[in-house]
Design an enzyme around this catalytic site. Structure first.
Site, PDB file in Angstrom:
ATOM      1  N   CYS A  51       0.828  -1.210   0.000  1.00 19.55           N
ATOM      2  CA  CYS A  51       0.000   0.000   0.000  1.00 19.55           C
ATOM      3  C   CYS A  51       0.861   1.258   0.000  1.00 19.55           C
ATOM      4  CB  CYS A  51      -0.917   0.013   1.224  1.00 19.55           C
ATOM      5  SG  CYS A  51      -2.104  -1.345   1.267  1.00 19.55           S
ATOM      6  N   ARG A 128      -7.718  -4.022  -3.128  1.00 19.72           N
ATOM      7  CA  ARG A 128      -7.177  -2.920  -3.933  1.00 19.72           C
ATOM      8  C   ARG A 128      -8.141  -2.624  -5.078  1.00 19.72           C
ATOM      9  NH1 ARG A 128      -2.343  -2.762  -1.589  1.00 19.72           N
ATOM     10  NH2 ARG A 128      -1.528  -4.751  -0.851  1.00 19.72           N
TER      11      ARG A 128
END
Length: 214
Positions: A51, A128
């Site tokens: 991330c 995601r």
């Protein structure tokens, strides 16, 4: 039982689900972005390496998105204070400033509305997911990546440019289209139009496949 609750999530070419959520830049609603494109993207958790690489990539591309009348808005199921601490950490450790807001979605309201929660991956973290919403508030594209592979921010930007250009010029885009490449002319809808296609001045391979330069 959780399997009794259905969350179909957002659907293409329909109004994007409305939200009113706390962010690192104050409360934000979908209506705040009216008149602009919005890239809304979720990540599994703050202070995680994949991330972090994605947020750095979005931050470095921030000005390019802005030049396309496009705002960025991140989200994870973490607290407001976790987001702030992570942003400061990225600036300190990587020298990159996160200029866009991040939704603190602790109650998972936004994640559920958009279908960011995928039980096969996690019941408590958003995957995601990336959503491109147009200036009218319509969801135009969505892209999902697994937990263990980071998304391509360059591809998301390319997709945005392709959609904006297709809208402006009433055309379609071939595989991996980038500015300067030929675009696809809409396919004729009648036999008469198909017969006339070869004489219309396009680069025509066959009646259904013609391209032109912008």
């Amino acid at each position: 039982m959780t399997d009794q609750i259905q969350h179909p999530g957002a659907r293409l070419n329909e109004p994007a689900p409305a939200f009113d959520a706390p962010t690192t830049h104050g409360r934000k609603t979908l209506a705040d972005y009216r008149g602009k494109w919005l890239v809304l993207f979720s990540h599994p958790a703050d202070f995680t390496p994949v991330c972090t690489t994605e947020f750095i990539a979005f931050a470095k591309k921030h000005d390019d998105f802005a030049a396309r009348n496009t705002e960025l808005l991140g989200l994870s199921i973490d607290s407001h204070y976790s987001h702030i601490a992570w942003m400061l950490n990225i600036k300190e450790k990587f020298g990159v400033e996160i200029k866009f807001p991040i939704i603190a979605d602790l109650n998972m309201a936004v994640a559920q509305a958009y279908g960011m929660i995928q039980p096969g991956a996690s019941d408590t973290a958003a995957v995601r997911a990336t959503f491109l919403i147009d200036p009218e508030g319509v969801l135009r594209a969505m892209v999902y990546y697994p937990m263990n592979a980071g998304r391509s921010v360059d591809e998301i930007y390319r997709l945005l440019v392709a959609m904006q250009t297709a809208d402006e010029h009433k055309c379609a885009m071939p595989e991996n289209w980038t500015p300067g490449k030929p675009v696809i002319v809409p396919t004729p809808a009648t036999p008469e139009a198909a017969m006339a296609r070869a004489s219309e001045g396009y680069e025509t391979v066959d009646w259904y496949f013609s391209t032109r330069t912008l």
